[in-house]
Design a protein around this motif. Structure first.
Motif, short mmCIF file in Angstrom:
data_model
loop_
_atom_site.label_atom_id
_atom_site.label_comp_id
_atom_site.label_asym_id
_atom_site.label_seq_id
_atom_site.Cartn_x
_atom_site.Cartn_y
_atom_site.Cartn_z
N ASP A 323 0.86 -1.19 0.00
CA ASP A 323 0.00 0.00 0.00
C ASP A 323 0.89 1.24 0.00
N HIS A 324 0.54 2.20 -0.82
CA HIS A 324 1.37 3.41 -0.94
C HIS A 324 1.38 4.14 0.40
N ASP A 327 -0.69 7.34 0.26
CA ASP A 327 -2.11 7.22 -0.11
C ASP A 327 -2.50 5.74 -0.09
N PRO A 328 -2.50 5.09 1.09
CA PRO A 328 -2.69 3.63 1.16
C PRO A 328 -4.06 3.15 0.69
N GLU A 329 -5.07 4.00 0.72
CA GLU A 329 -6.41 3.57 0.32
C GLU A 329 -6.60 3.56 -1.18
N ASN A 330 -5.81 4.32 -1.93
CA ASN A 330 -6.06 4.49 -3.35
C ASN A 330 -4.91 4.04 -4.26
N LYS A 331 -3.72 3.83 -3.72
CA LYS A 331 -2.58 3.54 -4.58
C LYS A 331 -1.75 2.39 -4.02
#
Length: 474
Positions: A323-324, A327-331
């Motif tokens: 997870d980024h 931006d862990p939720e989107n990328k």
């Protein structure tokens, strides 16, 4: 039956005490009809030129004597002879076989009622307390049926038992009951379930919707259902396919180049297994692949948790995907692995030089045993304003000394090639010849054919993919 004849030469002289060859032909329907049985004899005539044969006891060359159907069509007997005792036979004529008194008597006896079986209208029954054997002279049950022996290459075409239901029959095709007529084994053809599960031993339905195997103690219980989540449920014991004494919950052994387990799913998981504290899936192959996974758009293998490989790991490419952090939720963030023709190890850090412009860096105590220490390299980078740096190895490559500007900081990185016993056992050369001895690829095949402009059929796994696609169609 017996056959007697006097053997004479071309001039009519009796051939005394002479070895002669004889061939017997039994024709069906006409004099020149199909030979349903043929046998040969080698006999010696007596002082009177006489031979005595027992037809049916010679050496068969066509058919069997017991296989002759005497109940249909006329039969004709042809005699052939070779006076020299060889097999250059000359026909001596053919005559029709006619009924004789003992044969008529045997037919009459066969049609008489001896009391073993009684006809009552359209039914027939026997009160005999003995056993009935079909295909066996030693029945081991009230009714014992034994099919002819065969082999895997020449199987017998005769079935041991056939139970065929009538047209539009709503009754049970086959049923075994206890003394009180409670069903023990029942094969249904109308889709109705059996009543009274306590008395149920096995239940089957010919539409394939349900099959129960219960009441067998603690050794085995099977529950099969169609159209529901449970397809096959083995409550206790082990299941063996291709093996007589399985040691695991499910053990499958395949012969030749067959695959032991094939799992297919359009959208879900092809093979799924669970174990509390042991191995859930164990794949073993002598010369092939222990576990082969293939997916067109998904994952050939998906692991949730740690993965341990005791051998070498070979791949076309590799990366970590996480997870980024921003931006862990989107990328997702992907970093690729660093590849090298060597089995490189990297050690890094930073240190501050003393007032003499020197610093000692200690490496792990296993560094010398793990690496080709005499080929290891050290890269130094000054921190801040550039200045000259240098190094030299100390204590048999257990440490190195850095030289530079006093009271300044230096970052360092050591790279070394592995030299331990494990890498010598598992290591592979950088460039390999393809061929039968190579476990990765044979000559003329490519691991990634489309990347080099070759057709898909040039791929190493093309044949396996075709097998999977054919299985999917089935």
């Amino acid at each position: 039956f017996k056959y007697q004849a006097v053997v004479r030469g071309n001039s009519g002289e009796i051939l005394q005490n002479q070895l002669v060859g004889i061939r017997i032909n039994i024709h069906d329907i006409t004099v020149g009809g199909t030979i349903v049985y043929q046998e040969t004899f080698t006999e010696t005539t007596n002082d009177f030129g006489l031979i005595n044969l027992k037809i049916g006891t010679g050496t068969p060359t066509i058919g069997t004597f017991t296989g002759i159907d005497w109940s249909t069509n006329p039969k004709f007997l042809e005699i052939e002879i070779d006076p020299a005792g060889g097999n250059s036979y000359v026909s001596m004529g053919t005559s029709e076989l006619l009924s004789v008194p003992f044969a008529l008597y045997a037919e009459d006896v066969a049609n008489n009622d001896d009391g073993d079986w009684t006809a009552a209208g359209n039914d027939m029954y026997s009160a005999n307390y003995g056993k009935v054997g079909i295909g066996t002279s030693s029945p081991d049950g009230k009714l014992s049926i034994t099919a002819p022996s065969g082999s895997i290459y020449i199987p017998s075409s005769t079935k041991g038992l056939v139970l065929k239901d009538g047209w539009n029959n709503t009754g049970n095709e086959f049923e075994i009951t206890d003394y009180s007529n409670n069903p023990i084994f029942r094969v249904l053809d109308n889709g109705n379930t059996i009543v009274g599960s306590d008395s149920k031993g096995i239940q089957m339905r010919t539409d394939g919707s349900v099959a129960d195997l219960e009441s067998l103690g603690t050794s085995l219980a099977i529950n099969y259902q169609s159209g529901q989540n449970t397809v096959l449920n083995v409550v206790s014991g082990n299941v063996g396919i291709g093996i007589a004494n399985p040691n695991y919950k499910l053990e499958v052994t395949a012969s030749g180049d067959n695959s032991a387990i094939y799992g297919h799913s359009n959208y879900g998981v092809g093979v799924k297994a669970f174990s509390y504290n042991n191995v859930a899936v164990y794949g073993h192959s002598i010369v092939g692949t222990g576990i082969f996974g293939q997916s067109s758009t998904g994952h050939a293998g998906y692991f949730v948790g740690s993965v341990h490989v005791t051998g070498t790991l070979s791949k076309g490419g590799g990366s970590f995907v996480i997870d980024h952090p921003l931006d862990p939720e989107n990328k997702l963030l992907r970093h690729n692995f660093v590849e090298s023709p060597e089995n490189l190890l990297i050690y890094r850090g930073k240190t501050k030089l003393n007032s003499n412009g020197e610093a000692i860096v200690e490496l792990p105590d296993y560094f010398e045993a793990l690496t080709k220490e005499n080929e290891a390299t050290v890269i130094l980078t000054s921190i801040g304003k550039p200045f000259l740096t240098g190094y030299e190895w100390k204590n048999n490559y257990k440490s190195f000394k850095i030289y530079g500007e006093p009271e300044r900081e230096v970052s360092w990185m050591v790279t070394a090639d592995r030299d331990d016993p494990v890498i010598h056992e598992l290591g592979r050369p950088v460039v390999e010849e393809k061929g039968q001895e190579n476990p990765f690829c044979e000559k003329g095949k490519l691991l990634y054919p489309e990347a080099y402009g070759y057709p898909e059929s040039s791929g190493r796994d093309y044949k396996e993919m075709i097998k999977m696609k054919e299985q999917m169609k089935k």
